[in-house]
Write an enzyme that holds these catalytic residues in place. Structure first.
Site, PDB file in Angstrom:
ATOM      1  CD  GLN A   1      -2.704  -1.270   2.511  1.00 10.27           C
ATOM      2  OE1 GLN A   1      -2.614  -0.426   3.384  1.00 10.27           O
ATOM      3  NE2 GLN A   1      -3.473  -2.347   2.642  1.00 10.27           N
TER       4      GLN A   1
ATOM      5  CG  HIS B   1      -3.128  -0.022   7.590  1.00 11.28           C
ATOM      6  ND1 HIS B   1      -3.590  -0.603   8.740  1.00 11.28           N
ATOM      7  CD2 HIS B   1      -3.690  -0.736   6.571  1.00 11.28           C
ATOM      8  CE1 HIS B   1      -4.392  -1.620   8.442  1.00 11.28           C
ATOM      9  NE2 HIS B   1      -4.460  -1.715   7.119  1.00 11.28           N
TER      10      HIS B   1
ATOM     11  CD  GLU C   1     -14.729   4.478  12.797  1.00 11.14           C
ATOM     12  OE1 GLU C   1     -14.824   3.641  13.710  1.00 11.14           O
ATOM     13  OE2 GLU C   1     -14.084   5.557  12.920  1.00 11.14           O
TER      14      GLU C   1
ATOM     15  CE1 TYR D   1     -13.472  11.760  15.233  1.00  9.65           C
ATOM     16  CE2 TYR D   1     -11.228  12.454  15.711  1.00  9.65           C
ATOM     17  CZ  TYR D   1     -12.530  12.767  15.387  1.00  9.65           C
ATOM     18  OH  TYR D   1     -12.902  14.080  15.231  1.00  9.65           O
TER      19      TYR D   1
ATOM     20  CE1 TYR E   1      -9.766  -6.795   6.384  1.00  8.12           C
ATOM     21  CE2 TYR E   1      -7.701  -6.651   7.581  1.00  8.12           C
ATOM     22  CZ  TYR E   1      -8.658  -6.068   6.781  1.00  8.12           C
ATOM     23  OH  TYR E   1      -8.524  -4.748   6.399  1.00  8.12           O
TER      24      TYR E   1
END
Length: 371
Positions: free
Chosen positions: A87, A153, A247, A257, A268
């Site tokens: 990623q 991430h 979200e 948060y 997962y």
């Protein structure tokens, strides 16, 4: 895929709750989805120059100039080295709100600079030399510390508010149990800086011992949408949950948060990692999806070209290949719609200075929505 949407009827579908996709009723709007530029693998970010030409980031580490007339792409020189793994790579791109005057372009990417192997998310700014088609005047404004070979991430999106601040996100780097709740470490945060990279004196954790002073909010998993609400001036974000629990959040100064202490998702594998969906002192999302839609990109539509979309937030679903339009009232989401079902794996969205919406699709390239 290239010609699949060349003359597609654009339908919007309301769904009452996060998991109720199949029971949606529809509201049809006629529109065309036009091929704009192809030959992209993962078009992570899109920005439009004042003359109508586009800049598009490819996650593997290339930046392209797309000519508005010929639709041909040319690689821009001088892009910083990126840690292109999974990623990680070249990520978001945004023009400064006063680009016509100052020429600044902001870019996030996974930077390999640092003592440790691997990379971490960085924010830089530069200028585009149109004659040589290269980046100049490059300055790294922020670089997350604690490089890792983990390719997960990185975030990361960029947004500007009305007060002269730039915001950007860094995901939890796959280290959920350590980084998001620790103010002394980078990752799982939204950051706020002055446009030149200086830390604002009123950032919420400036006077907290050993805290990263650039942090504006924390407890995030992997925010891949970040945009200013044009009506309120507040910054909105969306982020990937695990299995369930994607979200939408309104970013507030100093707010926690909750990730991974609270979540609407599970591992997962299907196993649980928390029994909490809310906790005192932690901010709830204004919307969550279960099952996950894998959200991507995010814009607040202000263009008069799309009367039925104007005022709504628009974001992509990589998992289910549609756009989601959110009707809001202040800080509340009051309705949701599906847009352009079957369009493909949407990666990026951009409302250009010309008022058109541009959509980046994995494995293809850029589409333009034309009423």
């Amino acid at each position: 895929m290239k010609h699949l949407l060349s003359a597609l009827g654009l339908s919007l579908t309301f769904f009452a709750c996060a998991s109720d996709y199949d029971k949606a009723s529809s509201l049809n709007i006629t529109a065309k989805s036009v091929d704009f530029a192809d030959g992209f693998t993962i078009p992570w970010g899109i920005a439009q120059l004042p003359d109508g030409n586009l800049l598009v980031t490819e996650r593997q580490g290339s930046l392209y100039f797309v000519d508005k007339a010929t639709r041909k792409k040319t690689e821009v020189k001088g892009v910083p080295e990126v840690f292109a793994k999974s990623q990680g790579g070249l990520l978001d791109i945004k023009l400064h709100p006063n680009y016509r005057k100052n020429g600044w372009i902001y870019i996030t990417y996974s930077s390999p600079e640092g003592k440790e192997k691997g990379g971490h998310t960085a924010l830089m700014r530069a200028k585009l030399d149109r004659q040589s088609l290269s980046l100049s005047d490059q300055t790294v404004l922020y670089k997350g510390e604690g490089n890792t070979d983990n390719g997960r991430h990185f975030g990361s999106r960029i947004a500007f508010d009305n007060e002269g601040f730039v915001y950007f996100s860094i995901g939890d780097r796959g280290n959920r149990d350590v980084l998001p709740q620790d103010l002394t470490l980078d990752g799982g945060k939204v950051y706020r800086l002055h446009e030149d990279g200086k830390v604002p004196a009123d950032n919420p954790f400036v006077n907290v011992k050993d805290a990263k002073p650039a942090i504006y909010s924390y407890g995030h998993r992997n925010p891949q949408g970040l945009v200013k609400n044009a009506l309120t001036g507040k910054i909105w974000s969306h982020e990937h949950g695990p299995r369930g629990g994607d979200e939408v959040n309104v970013i507030e100064k100093g707010a926690n948060y909750g990730w991974p202490v609270v979540s609407y998702g599970v591992n997962y594998s299907g196993t649980s990692f928390t029994d909490l969906t809310e906790k005192e002192g932690m901010t709830n999302p204004v919307l969550y999806w279960d099952p996950s839609i894998a959200p991507s990109g995010m814009i607040h539509v202000t263009s008069d070209r799309y009367p039925q979309l104007k005022g709504k937030f628009l974001l992509g679903s990589m998992k289910f290949s549609f756009l989601s339009a959110l009707e809001v009232d202040g800080d509340k989401v009051v309705k949701q719609y599906k847009v352009l079902q079957g369009i493909g794996r949407v990666r990026s969205l951009h409302q250009g200075a010309d008022g058109y919406i541009y959509v980046g699709i994995d494995g293809y390239g850029i589409k333009r929505l034309e009423p």
